[in-house]
Design a protein around this motif. Structure first.
Motif: not given
Length: 379
Positions: A211-226, A368-374
């Motif tokens: 199943l192919c998936m892509g990269i999100d560069l919109s920052g839509r739900h992360t306050d503009g951080i991609i 998770q959205t754009l999540t660093l390690s715990k």
């Protein structure tokens, strides 16, 4: 335990395998090690710093460690005790005997992968077995010890005996869904959702060896951080600390670009998120393809296992973002918003798991959205 059905062994089958001696530990296995379709592997009490990575090929690992090369120089540089913890330096290669060993029946094989937290810290880990010519693969019927090669790439890391950096799946027979079977499953149960909780129609998804998936560069739900890029000279990260470190000491946030593309610098480490949200139904396990040259000269992940229930839960979760550990290889590489960047393969389970990801057990990354390690506090 009787021979398992074809598929990835679920948690109750892994527990039975441990009771029957297929899996043993130098210290007793704990309940926390058993995941819905995998077993966490624990570091032993010593780490060997090596001159180079290696595969044992036709020899036991211990034999390779004690052999000298043609210059009469040992492969081992130093031995570190992990009993009270030790710091592993960036760019160095270490070999750690694991606490677990295997005595598999002839129809059962194994496959290993770094844990999510390991990958997000850019720690390159690969499990090694005796007399093998491949990393992370355990041949059917294998009997013997296991080792893990550990090479921190972006951060020096402090680890202790008993910590888990890698996980093991046991498999029997044919497990992987063909593209035809995957397309059929998608029609029955949507596997991808968008950020508005809408299933992505079968006509809009791409299935090609997974199943192919892509990269999100919109920052839509992360306050503009991609995404985040690792600093060049960061402090040490102690893996035993949770929500402890200020992420700004280790990471540079990347703001949404003015256009729909972003250039990844060569040999820099990035954390990015997928455009789509994925669901893994409870009867299946999934795994990201480690590297697809056809999608560009980038490695899009280190940790690739998705447990049954990831992005699904009890049926109430409408997909979860995939966090990618990205490194451009050799040359800078431009990526575009939504560009296909990785694939996910699905596998059948040999039976329904007792617990699924996010239901009845820990699930650090279920929403998770754009999540660093715990180890890091929230940005």
């Amino acid at each position: 335990m009787s021979p398992p059905r074809a598929g990835v062994l679920p948690d109750h089958a892994l527990r039975a395998a441990a009771r029957d001696g297929w899996i043993a530990g130098s210290t007793p296995l704990t309940d926390a090690q058993f995941q819905p379709s995998s077993l966490d592997l624990r570091l032993g009490s010593a780490a060997y710093q090596l001159r180079a990575s290696f595969l044992p090929y036709r020899e036991p690992v211990r034999t390779r460690l004690t052999q000298k090369d043609f210059t009469d120089v040992d492969l081992v540089i130093d031995e570190l005790s992990l009993t009270s913890g030790a710091t592993l330096q960036r760019g160095s290669v270490y070999l750690v005997p694991l606490q677990e060993s295997l005595a598999l029946p002839r129809e059962v094989r194994g496959r290993c992968n770094p844990k999510s937290t390991t990958g997000r810290l850019d720690i390159f880990t690969r499990v090694i077995a005796d007399n093998t010519a491949r990393f992370d693969e355990i041949e059917a019927g294998y009997r013997g010890p296991l080792y893990v090669e550990v090479s921190p790439q972006s951060f020096p890391v402090r680890v202790h005996a008993g910590a888990s950096l890698s996980q093991l799946r046991l498999l029997s027979g044919a497990t992987t869904l063909s593209d035809t079977a995957l397309a059929r499953l998608y029609r029955e149960t949507p596997l991808l959702f968008d950020d508005d909780d809408r299933p992505i129609a079968p006509s809009r998804r791409i299935i090609n060896d997974g199943l192919c998936m892509g990269i999100d560069l919109s920052g839509r739900h992360t306050d503009g951080i991609i995404g985040y890029r690792a600093h060049a000279n960061p402090p040490v990260v102690d893996l035993s600390r949770v929500a402890f470190y200020d992420p700004h000491d280790f990471w540079e946030p990347i703001k949404r670009p003015n256009r729909d593309s972003y250039i990844l610098e060569a040999n820099r480490f990035y954390i990015l998120a997928s455009k789509e949200r994925i669901r893994v139904p409870p009867a299946y396990a999934a795994e990201m393809v480690v590297y697809d040259a056809g999608a560009g000269e980038i490695r899009t992940h280190y940790a690739g296992f998705f447990d049954p229930g990831f992005g699904f839960g009890a049926g109430d979760v409408l997909g979860t973002k995939v966090v990618m550990e990205v490194r451009a290889r050799e040359v800078p590489f431009m990526v575009y918003d939504g560009q296909t960047s990785f694939k996910v393969g699905f596998e059948r389970l040999a039976g329904a798991p007792d617990r699924v990801y996010g239901v009845g057990l820990g699930s650090s990354y279920q929403h998770q959205t754009l999540t660093l390690s715990k180890q890091f506090r929230r940005m």
